[in-house]
Write a protein that holds these residues in place. Structure first.
Motif, short mmCIF file in Angstrom:
data_model
loop_
_atom_site.label_atom_id
_atom_site.label_comp_id
_atom_site.label_asym_id
_atom_site.label_seq_id
_atom_site.Cartn_x
_atom_site.Cartn_y
_atom_site.Cartn_z
N ARG A 454 31.16 -6.90 -3.31
CA ARG A 454 32.23 -7.19 -4.26
C ARG A 454 31.73 -7.07 -5.69
N ALA A 455 30.52 -7.57 -5.94
CA ALA A 455 29.95 -7.49 -7.29
C ALA A 455 29.71 -6.04 -7.69
N SER A 457 31.35 -3.46 -6.54
CA SER A 457 32.65 -2.83 -6.76
C SER A 457 33.21 -3.19 -8.13
N ARG A 458 33.05 -4.46 -8.52
CA ARG A 458 33.53 -4.87 -9.84
C ARG A 458 32.76 -4.15 -10.95
N SER A 461 33.97 -0.67 -11.19
CA SER A 461 35.31 -0.64 -11.79
C SER A 461 35.23 -0.79 -13.30
N ARG A 462 34.35 -1.71 -13.75
CA ARG A 462 34.19 -1.87 -15.20
C ARG A 462 33.59 -0.63 -15.83
#
Length: 465
Positions: A454-455, A457-458, A461-462
């Protein structure tokens, strides 16, 4: 047993040495300066003697077994005498259904507090207090005199059970990090044994003590009192799980940056729902199954034995299933087999409750072995000590919250329908989602890995923005 020998089986356990250099935080969650489990090179305190370190892990094993024996008699002993308790206290069917819902409510409320207590006092000290609460509650509740007093004393015993439920996987992970399957199996087997003994012996023990249901219930306080002894000894000994250093094996999220955010984990939610649905089935069985057989014309003593058969099925299987689960990459097939046994047992209970009583009791007993499987998956779905503590607290507390309406609803349906058709239909219907979420929870991976994805992926995304 299940093929070639595993690493657990060939591991040689040796006493720790007297080295005093700290050890880095490892996968089992043992921190610097912590006196570790048998076979670990964790540091020993300067004043600690070799004999203390040698018997420490053995005392932990004894404590785990005795604690596990006491985690269900408060419930199954009541199930065997529920009709007598209802008559003695003037309970309605709905109030009796509420009584069978008290265990999951207490497990949810107090289980969530267990990691915080463990960080402050140490896991072993909290389990010791839990055993004292069980003994006190079981000794007081038969003589409380009112339904409210009976419920309050039962809640005290269940509070002790709740914190011990949550902390057992943490203690196993810390003291026996490379024997999680075997030790979880031993713990689960002892728990199933205590459950079945209470179901089988409560009625004859009541008769032997004069026929009063109060005497039959209070007798189980003696076993709980005995379970406090090894935990008291560990609380006094240096270098055991009750020391301040051991409390570091249950770090808070602020102390451990690697601790996952459990509420964002799909795996954690699947495991929590699976835990909740299997707990629903288990507490319905413990609270009502003997009554189902009695209403079908089965004598009270035989109905207690049938409940004991349901519980005793977990004794051998609770040892086999965790070991088998640790050998599989995906635990979904075990979930499916247990679920099919439950569906077959409920179908038989509806069609011929007295005629095939022994077969239905055995099938439902096999299905109820989803509990040791869930405990094993807690240890397998987290890599670190912090992860196990958080996942155990979340899965059990959330799961027990989910299970609260089940036994109560069974009591209401039974009272208003005048039979067991609708309650059994409810039990059958709940088995389907249990299988589905159990398969999802059994997928390989850990909550830490999920958090890392999840980290990542974030971060991507950023970066894309």
């Amino acid at each position: 047993m299940m093929g070639g020998m595993t690493r657990e089986e060939i591991r040689t356990t040796t006493a720790p040495t007297t080295r005093t250099e700290p050890r880095a935080h490892g996968p089992a969650g043992t921190g610097p300066g912590v006196r570790g489990p048998a076979g670990s090179p964790d540091a020993a305190s300067p004043g600690e003697t070799a004999p203390t370190r040698a018997w420490g892990p053995r005392l932990v094993v004894v404590g785990i077994v005795l604690a596990a024996l006491n985690l269900r008699p408060a419930i199954t002993s009541l199930g065997a005498l529920l009709e007598e308790v209802r008559d003695g206290l003037g309970m309605s069917g709905s109030v009796a259904g509420l009584l069978t819902s008290v265990p999951p409510l207490c497990f949810a409320l107090f289980g969530a507090m267990a990691p915080r207590f463990a960080r402050r006092f140490g896991p072993g000290a909290v389990v010791c207090a839990g055993m004292l609460a069980i003994a006190t509650g079981l000794a007081v509740r038969p003589y409380a005199g009112t339904t409210a007093g009976f419920l309050a004393a039962t809640a005290l015993a269940l509070m002790g059970i709740a914190v011990s439920n949550v902390l057992m996987p943490v203690i196993v992970k810390r003291w026996f990090p490379d024997r999680v399957g075997s030790m979880t199996g031993l713990y689960s087997m002892a728990l199933a044994l205590g459950t079945s003994l209470a179901a089988a012996l409560t009625v004859p023990m009541t008769d032997a003590l004069g026929g009063s249901w109060r005497s039959g219930l209070v007798a189980w306080a003696v076993l709980a009192a005995a379970a406090t002894l090894p935990w008291m000894a560990m609380a006094r000994a240096r270098g055991t799980v009750t020391t301040t250093d051991a409390a570091r094996s249950v770090p808070s999220p602020r102390q451990d940056p690697d601790a996952p955010r459990i509420t964002r984990s799909r795996t954690a939610w699947a495991l929590a729902v699976f835990f909740g649905l299997q707990a629903t089935a288990a507490y319905i069985a413990m609270g009502w199954m003997a009554q189902i057989f009695r209403d079908a014309g089965v004598p009270a003593g035989t109905a207690g034995l049938l409940l004991a058969v349901t519980m005793v099925m977990g004794v051998p299987l609770a040892f086999v299933i965790p070991r088998l689960a640790t050998r599989l990459t995906h635990q979904g097939p075990i979930v499916v087999v247990l679920g099919v046994c439950g569906l077959a047992g409920y179908a038989g209970l509806y069609a011929a409750p007295a005629g095939g009583a022994w077969a239905w009791a055995m099938l439902i007993g096999v299905s109820n072995c989803a509990f040791p499987l869930a405990l094993t998956m807690v240890g397998m779905r987290a890599r670190t000590s912090a992860g196990v503590a958080k996942l155990s607290a979340f899965a059990q507390s959330t799961g027990y919250l989910i299970s609260i309406p089940g036994p109560l609803l069974v009591g209401v349906l039974y009272q208003h329908s005048g039979g067991w058709g609708l309650p059994i239909a409810l039990m059958t219907g709940l088995m389907i989602p249990q299988i589905v979420v159990g398969v999802l929870a059994g997928r390989p991976g850990t909550v830490e890995d999920e958090a890392a994805r999840r980290a990542e992926s974030r971060a991507l995304s950023r970066a894309a923005r």
